[in-house]
Design a protein around this motif. Structure first.
Motif, mmCIF file in Angstrom:
data_model
loop_
_atom_site.group_PDB
_atom_site.id
_atom_site.type_symbol
_atom_site.label_atom_id
_atom_site.label_comp_id
_atom_site.label_asym_id
_atom_site.label_seq_id
_atom_site.Cartn_x
_atom_site.Cartn_y
_atom_site.Cartn_z
ATOM 1 N N LEU A 64 16.662 -4.156 22.041
ATOM 2 C CA LEU A 64 17.358 -5.211 21.306
ATOM 3 C C LEU A 64 18.738 -5.527 21.865
ATOM 4 O O LEU A 64 19.121 -6.691 21.977
ATOM 5 C CB LEU A 64 17.493 -4.825 19.835
ATOM 6 C CG LEU A 64 16.185 -4.747 19.050
ATOM 7 C CD1 LEU A 64 16.431 -4.175 17.667
ATOM 8 C CD2 LEU A 64 15.528 -6.114 18.962
ATOM 9 N N LEU A 65 19.500 -4.501 22.187
ATOM 10 C CA LEU A 65 20.890 -4.696 22.608
ATOM 11 C C LEU A 65 21.134 -4.407 24.078
ATOM 12 O O LEU A 65 22.121 -4.847 24.638
ATOM 13 C CB LEU A 65 21.818 -3.812 21.768
ATOM 14 C CG LEU A 65 21.804 -4.042 20.266
ATOM 15 C CD1 LEU A 65 22.742 -3.062 19.581
ATOM 16 C CD2 LEU A 65 22.172 -5.466 19.931
ATOM 17 N N TRP A 69 28.524 5.288 17.071
ATOM 18 C CA TRP A 69 27.248 5.001 16.412
ATOM 19 C C TRP A 69 26.456 3.933 17.159
ATOM 20 O O TRP A 69 25.231 4.003 17.256
ATOM 21 C CB TRP A 69 27.460 4.579 14.951
ATOM 22 C CG TRP A 69 28.135 3.240 14.789
ATOM 23 C CD1 TRP A 69 29.472 2.996 14.692
ATOM 24 C CD2 TRP A 69 27.500 1.959 14.742
ATOM 25 N NE1 TRP A 69 29.708 1.647 14.582
ATOM 26 C CE2 TRP A 69 28.502 0.978 14.602
ATOM 27 C CE3 TRP A 69 26.164 1.542 14.796
ATOM 28 C CZ2 TRP A 69 28.231 -0.374 14.526
ATOM 29 C CZ3 TRP A 69 25.896 0.178 14.717
ATOM 30 C CH2 TRP A 69 26.922 -0.758 14.584
ATOM 31 N N LEU A 70 27.160 2.946 17.746
ATOM 32 C CA LEU A 70 26.484 1.891 18.487
ATOM 33 C C LEU A 70 25.910 2.432 19.794
ATOM 34 O O LEU A 70 24.777 2.108 20.164
ATOM 35 C CB LEU A 70 27.463 0.744 18.751
ATOM 36 C CG LEU A 70 26.893 -0.544 19.305
ATOM 37 C CD1 LEU A 70 25.788 -1.097 18.412
ATOM 38 C CD2 LEU A 70 27.998 -1.570 19.434
ATOM 39 N N ASP A 71 26.677 3.283 20.477
ATOM 40 C CA ASP A 71 26.173 3.883 21.710
ATOM 41 C C ASP A 71 24.981 4.796 21.435
ATOM 42 O O ASP A 71 24.045 4.865 22.232
ATOM 43 C CB ASP A 71 27.288 4.641 22.430
ATOM 44 C CG ASP A 71 28.315 3.695 23.039
ATOM 45 O OD1 ASP A 71 27.989 2.500 23.234
ATOM 46 O OD2 ASP A 71 29.438 4.141 23.314
ATOM 47 N N THR A 72 24.998 5.477 20.293
ATOM 48 C CA THR A 72 23.852 6.312 19.913
ATOM 49 C C THR A 72 22.625 5.439 19.670
ATOM 50 O O THR A 72 21.521 5.772 20.107
ATOM 51 C CB THR A 72 24.183 7.138 18.647
ATOM 52 O OG1 THR A 72 25.319 7.959 18.921
ATOM 53 C CG2 THR A 72 23.010 7.991 18.219
ATOM 54 N N PHE A 73 22.818 4.308 18.986
ATOM 55 C CA PHE A 73 21.707 3.388 18.767
ATOM 56 C C PHE A 73 21.185 2.828 20.081
ATOM 57 O O PHE A 73 19.975 2.694 20.266
ATOM 58 C CB PHE A 73 22.118 2.251 17.825
ATOM 59 C CG PHE A 73 21.043 1.226 17.608
ATOM 60 C CD1 PHE A 73 19.868 1.556 16.954
ATOM 61 C CD2 PHE A 73 21.202 -0.077 18.069
ATOM 62 C CE1 PHE A 73 18.865 0.614 16.763
ATOM 63 C CE2 PHE A 73 20.214 -1.019 17.878
ATOM 64 C CZ PHE A 73 19.034 -0.679 17.214
ATOM 65 N N LEU A 86 20.927 4.240 22.810
ATOM 66 C CA LEU A 86 20.126 5.251 23.505
ATOM 67 C C LEU A 86 18.694 5.332 22.975
ATOM 68 O O LEU A 86 17.837 5.929 23.604
ATOM 69 C CB LEU A 86 20.795 6.621 23.418
ATOM 70 C CG LEU A 86 22.119 6.749 24.172
ATOM 71 C CD1 LEU A 86 22.742 8.119 23.922
ATOM 72 C CD2 LEU A 86 21.909 6.519 25.671
ATOM 73 N N THR A 87 18.435 4.707 21.825
ATOM 74 C CA THR A 87 17.076 4.688 21.299
ATOM 75 C C THR A 87 16.288 3.572 21.987
ATOM 76 O O THR A 87 16.871 2.655 22.587
ATOM 77 C CB THR A 87 17.067 4.444 19.775
ATOM 78 O OG1 THR A 87 17.545 3.116 19.514
ATOM 79 C CG2 THR A 87 17.917 5.480 19.047
ATOM 80 N N THR A 88 14.959 3.631 21.880
ATOM 81 C CA THR A 88 14.132 2.576 22.464
ATOM 82 C C THR A 88 14.431 1.233 21.817
ATOM 83 O O THR A 88 14.596 0.229 22.518
ATOM 84 C CB THR A 88 12.636 2.923 22.296
ATOM 85 O OG1 THR A 88 12.395 4.178 22.944
ATOM 86 C CG2 THR A 88 11.746 1.861 22.907
#
Length: 139
Positions: free
Chosen positions: A104-105, A91-95, A97-99
């Protein structure tokens, strides 16, 4: 009228600086290569601006701003976020991949980013009016 402006200016200036740093970082990342800027300026300039943003965010939440404490706290947060890039879950890797996740990360761990953050934090601290007031008190 003047009194109203004076009472709001301590919060207005850091917010304006924060907004400016965020806009500069986004513009640099979006248009830096198109403007012909070298990779090092776009990549690490954006990271330095991100570090300055963290400094300004911490400064907004500290009741009695002491620039050295703000800088150390901001550096701790920035390095923690960078180290957090070493932690992976689906879930963190999917996040990431978002802008929003990338901004942020970030996506990839880099020691060079930590140096860029430190430079950005040091620059923000150097321009912090609270630091100048502390080192040059009015007599």
């Amino acid at each position: 009228m003047r009194k109203i402006i004076q009472t709001r200016s301590p919060q207005f200036l850091p917010l304006a600086a924060l907004f400016l740093v965020i806009v500069l970082g986004l513009v640099l990342r979006r248009f830096g290569y198109a403007a012909g800027l070298p990779f090092i300026v776009v990549k690490y300039g954006g990271s330095a601006l991100w570090g300055a943003m963290v400094y300004l965010l911490v400064a907004l939440f500290v009741a009695r701003p002491r620039p050295a404490v703000i800088a150390v706290t901001a550096l701790f947060i920035a390095i923690s976020v960078e180290l957090f890039r070493l932690y992976h879950t689906p879930w963190l890797d999917t996040f990431r991949l978002t802008t929003a996740g990338a901004l942020l990360l970030g996506r990839v761990f880099s020691l060079w980013n930590m140096l860029a953050y430190a430079i950005g934090i040091a620059a923000a601290c150097a321009f912090d009016p609270a630091r100048r007031a502390a080192t040059h008190p009015r007599g």
